[in-house]
Write a protein that holds these residues in place. Structure first.
Motif, PDB file in Angstrom:
ATOM      1  N   LYS A   1       0.864  -1.176   0.000  1.00 29.89           N
ATOM      2  CA  LYS A   1       0.000   0.000   0.000  1.00 29.89           C
ATOM      3  C   LYS A   1       0.896   1.219   0.000  1.00 29.89           C
ATOM      4  N   GLU A   2       0.759   2.024  -1.065  1.00 26.59           N
ATOM      5  CA  GLU A   2       1.584   3.224  -1.234  1.00 26.59           C
ATOM      6  C   GLU A   2       3.069   2.882  -1.153  1.00 26.59           C
ATOM      7  N   ASP A   3       3.470   1.831  -1.874  1.00 24.97           N
ATOM      8  CA  ASP A   3       4.866   1.376  -1.984  1.00 24.97           C
ATOM      9  C   ASP A   3       5.446   0.843  -0.681  1.00 24.97           C
ATOM     10  N   LYS A   4       4.626   0.687   0.330  1.00 31.06           N
ATOM     11  CA  LYS A   4       5.088   0.091   1.586  1.00 31.06           C
ATOM     12  C   LYS A   4       4.471  -1.295   1.726  1.00 31.06           C
ATOM     13  N   VAL A   5       5.310  -2.263   2.081  1.00 30.13           N
ATOM     14  CA  VAL A   5       4.810  -3.624   2.241  1.00 30.13           C
ATOM     15  C   VAL A   5       3.895  -3.693   3.447  1.00 30.13           C
ATOM     16  N   LYS A   6       2.675  -4.112   3.206  1.00 30.80           N
ATOM     17  CA  LYS A   6       1.665  -4.188   4.260  1.00 30.80           C
ATOM     18  C   LYS A   6       1.571  -5.605   4.829  1.00 30.80           C
ATOM     19  N   LEU A   7       1.796  -6.601   3.978  1.00 29.22           N
ATOM     20  CA  LEU A   7       1.633  -7.988   4.418  1.00 29.22           C
ATOM     21  C   LEU A   7       2.368  -8.917   3.457  1.00 29.22           C
ATOM     22  N   ILE A   8       3.023  -9.948   4.017  1.00 26.34           N
ATOM     23  CA  ILE A   8       3.625 -11.044   3.254  1.00 26.34           C
ATOM     24  C   ILE A   8       2.745 -12.274   3.470  1.00 26.34           C
ATOM     25  N   ILE A   9       2.356 -12.930   2.373  1.00 28.66           N
ATOM     26  CA  ILE A   9       1.516 -14.124   2.494  1.00 28.66           C
ATOM     27  C   ILE A   9       2.251 -15.325   1.914  1.00 28.66           C
ATOM     28  N   ASP A  10       2.305 -16.395   2.678  1.00 25.90           N
ATOM     29  CA  ASP A  10       2.826 -17.663   2.184  1.00 25.90           C
ATOM     30  C   ASP A  10       1.699 -18.684   2.281  1.00 25.90           C
ATOM     31  N   THR A  11       1.311 -19.245   1.134  1.00 23.61           N
ATOM     32  CA  THR A  11       0.191 -20.189   1.104  1.00 23.61           C
ATOM     33  C   THR A  11       0.696 -21.606   1.372  1.00 23.61           C
TER      34      THR A  11
ATOM     35  N   ASN B   1      -4.117 -29.184   5.571  1.00 18.91           N
ATOM     36  CA  ASN B   1      -5.023 -28.936   6.687  1.00 18.91           C
ATOM     37  C   ASN B   1      -4.210 -28.983   7.969  1.00 18.91           C
ATOM     38  N   ILE B   2      -4.001 -27.836   8.566  1.00 15.69           N
ATOM     39  CA  ILE B   2      -3.170 -27.772   9.760  1.00 15.69           C
ATOM     40  C   ILE B   2      -4.006 -28.173  10.980  1.00 15.69           C
ATOM     41  N   ASP B   3      -3.722 -29.348  11.521  1.00 11.92           N
ATOM     42  CA  ASP B   3      -4.486 -29.864  12.655  1.00 11.92           C
ATOM     43  C   ASP B   3      -3.995 -29.266  13.975  1.00 11.92           C
ATOM     44  N   GLN B   4      -2.672 -29.152  14.091  1.00  6.72           N
ATOM     45  CA  GLN B   4      -2.115 -28.648  15.330  1.00  6.72           C
ATOM     46  C   GLN B   4      -2.329 -27.139  15.436  1.00  6.72           C
ATOM     47  N   PRO B   5      -2.387 -26.590  16.637  1.00  6.22           N
ATOM     48  CA  PRO B   5      -2.640 -25.143  16.797  1.00  6.22           C
ATOM     49  C   PRO B   5      -1.483 -24.266  16.356  1.00  6.22           C
ATOM     50  N   GLN B   6      -0.289 -24.875  16.121  1.00  2.00           N
ATOM     51  CA  GLN B   6       0.867 -24.075  15.749  1.00  2.00           C
ATOM     52  C   GLN B   6       1.480 -24.594  14.457  1.00  2.00           C
ATOM     53  N   PRO B   7       1.987 -23.693  13.615  1.00  4.54           N
ATOM     54  CA  PRO B   7       2.687 -24.125  12.392  1.00  4.54           C
ATOM     55  C   PRO B   7       4.066 -24.675  12.738  1.00  4.54           C
ATOM     56  N   SER B   8       4.761 -25.193  11.740  1.00  6.80           N
ATOM     57  CA  SER B   8       6.093 -25.747  11.988  1.00  6.80           C
ATOM     58  C   SER B   8       7.093 -24.632  12.264  1.00  6.80           C
ATOM     59  N   THR B   9       8.135 -24.974  13.004  1.00  7.43           N
ATOM     60  CA  THR B   9       9.194 -24.011  13.300  1.00  7.43           C
ATOM     61  C   THR B   9       9.857 -23.538  12.012  1.00  7.43           C
ATOM     62  N   HIS B  10      10.019 -24.451  11.046  1.00  5.00           N
ATOM     63  CA  HIS B  10      10.620 -24.092   9.752  1.00  5.00           C
ATOM     64  C   HIS B  10       9.813 -23.005   9.060  1.00  5.00           C
ATOM     65  N   ASP B  11       8.489 -23.140   9.045  1.00  2.32           N
ATOM     66  CA  ASP B  11       7.635 -22.137   8.399  1.00  2.32           C
ATOM     67  C   ASP B  11       7.732 -20.794   9.108  1.00  2.32           C
ATOM     68  N   LEU B  12       7.786 -20.813  10.433  1.00  2.00           N
ATOM     69  CA  LEU B  12       7.891 -19.560  11.192  1.00  2.00           C
ATOM     70  C   LEU B  12       9.221 -18.861  10.939  1.00  2.00           C
ATOM     71  N   ARG B  13      10.287 -19.645  10.854  1.00  2.00           N
ATOM     72  CA  ARG B  13      11.596 -19.046  10.534  1.00  2.00           C
ATOM     73  C   ARG B  13      11.546 -18.380   9.159  1.00  2.00           C
ATOM     74  N   GLN B  14      10.907 -19.063   8.226  1.00  2.00           N
ATOM     75  CA  GLN B  14      10.789 -18.526   6.874  1.00  2.00           C
ATOM     76  C   GLN B  14      10.048 -17.192   6.878  1.00  2.00           C
ATOM     77  N   MET B  15       8.962 -17.106   7.619  1.00  2.00           N
ATOM     78  CA  MET B  15       8.182 -15.874   7.656  1.00  2.00           C
ATOM     79  C   MET B  15       8.942 -14.748   8.356  1.00  2.00           C
ATOM     80  N   TYR B  16       9.727 -15.095   9.366  1.00  2.00           N
ATOM     81  CA  TYR B  16      10.547 -14.093  10.066  1.00  2.00           C
ATOM     82  C   TYR B  16      11.540 -13.458   9.095  1.00  2.00           C
TER      83      TYR B  16
END
Length: 416
Positions: free
Chosen positions: A316-326, A330-345
């Motif tokens: 939005k206005e050349d500023k990154v508002k959100l990064i989405i990784d699809t 079906n994620i059964d557990q309440p938390q994603p994998s540590t690998h995915d979280l590192r990637q998003m960080y």
């Protein structure tokens, strides 16, 4: 008219040899196909095949295996469920322009089961019929050989070698203007593959009609390099769709792959990639007319020639508002994998974004969730977050939700 044996399975399911007409010769052919593609399509067991995340269709020796997507592994494998997810796959392929149809041969549905290969074959035949109706183009190409009148360039060495006795002939290289050129030779090869694989189906008659109306051209064995030789011009523009389908058919056709008489055609799509492309297309549609810009394939250098690329970048206005990784699972557990979280960080750091989102599919409309958590800060000014989101793929009637882009936009982007 004979009916071919059709097996419908789901991604990540197991198909045993001897089950539903799946015999050892089919198993051997699939194992060789898998080896050609670096073992990415299946996991081979001693008594069968475990499918991975690839969906689509395989036809071999009269057997058609249609691999369908499914989110909930506990959902019953009824005919109704298979029909539902077959429709989801078809609509996703349409949305991402991997398939272009108005409707799936409704007049033929009552006669036999329709599978994905039928749809691609019918699409190709319709495109070729349209080209024939509009008038097939002629092209110039060079031809070298004996002619009865001198024209073009005389190939002196060849002329001496071949025509010492026949003084009335000339061995020349000259230009020919006719319909027997590379594009039509490619289309003919695709028609021959369809004719071979559609015997005994309703496609067979339609294919024969198109072949009868198609001009006689030289036989061709096209490969990847052949398609690079096709010239791009305004004159060839009407052929683009037919050539793209022909490329898909020809390059995925493997005659005699098992060392026997079986011929195989495999059209398979990575469901993770298809889900990413589908979300990207729908989000771009939802963002039209707003201040939000949606980008895919946005990469940055990371380390020693390695690049990183999030699935979707929202600005939005050349500023990154959100990064989405699809993520198509079906994620059964309440938390994603540590690998995915590192990637998003890392994505947040490199794109200077305060928010990132792991987006999973849900199986029902009640599954939509939107929860953001802050990464534990390492510095006082470090305050970016990662969200865990689920969005329903289906609408209330159990069909692929056409408004999924707007729901993602409203649920996640406007609140980020």
């Amino acid at each position: 008219m004979t009916k071919k044996n059709i097996i419908q399975v789901f991604e990540h399911s197991f198909l045993a040899t001897g089950d539903k007409g799946f015999h050892n010769r089919h198993f051997v052919a699939l194992s060789k196909l898998n080896a050609l593609h670096e073992y990415q399509y299946f996991d081979l067991k001693h008594n069968g095949v475990v499918f991975k995340q690839y969906v689509g269709v395989i036809q071999i020796d009269g057997l058609t295996i249609e691999i369908l997507p499914k989110i909930d592994r506990y959902e019953s494998d009824t005919e109704e469920t298979k029909k539902k997810w077959q429709n989801v796959l078809i609509q996703m392929l349409k949305a991402t322009r991997k398939l272009k149809i108005q409707q799936v041969g409704q007049a033929n549905v009552s006669r036999q089961s329709i599978h994905l290969l039928d749809i691609y074959f019918e699409w190709f035949l319709d495109e070729v019929q349209l080209l024939i109706h509009q008038g097939l183009i002629k092209q110039y190409y060079k031809q070298t050989g004996n002619v009865n009148a001198l024209k073009g360039k005389l190939e002196f060495a060849g002329h001496i070698q071949r025509n010492l006795v026949h003084k009335e002939r000339f061995y020349t290289t000259h230009h020919v203007y006719e319909k027997d050129h590379l594009i039509h030779q490619i289309l003919k090869q695709a028609l021959e593959i369809i004719a071979e694989l559609s015997k005994g189906t309703y496609i067979d008659g339609k294919c024969k009609t198109v072949q009868l109306n198609f001009p006689e051209v030289k036989a061709l064995q096209a490969n990847e390099k052949t398609f690079l030789k096709v010239p791009r011009s305004r004159k060839n523009a009407p052929y683009e769709t037919a050539l793209s389908i022909a490329r898909l058919i020809i390059l995925n056709y493997a005659p005699n792959i098992s060392g026997g008489s079986e011929k195989m055609l495999a059209l398979l799509f990575d469901m993770n990639r298809l889900w990413e492309e589908y979300v990207l297309v729908k989000l771009k549609q939802a963002a039209e007319g707003s201040e939000i810009s949606i980008y895919g394939q946005n990469s940055k250098p990371f380390w020693n020639g390695i690049h990183i690329r999030p699935d979707i970048v929202v600005k939005k206005e050349d500023k990154v508002k959100l990064i989405i990784d699809t993520k198509w699972k079906n994620i059964d557990q309440p938390q994603p994998s540590t690998h995915d979280l590192r990637q998003m960080y890392v994505y947040n750091e490199y794109w200077n974004s305060e928010n990132s989102l792991l987006l999973y599919p849900a199986n029902n409309v009640q599954g939509n969730t939107n929860v953001f958590y802050q990464f534990v800060p390492l510095k006082s000014d470090s305050h970016h977050h990662c969200g865990l989101g689920k969005i329903s793929v289906l609408d209330e009637e159990g069909r692929l939700d056409p408004d999924i882009g707007k729901k993602i936009f409203d649920t996640f982007i406007t609140k980020a």
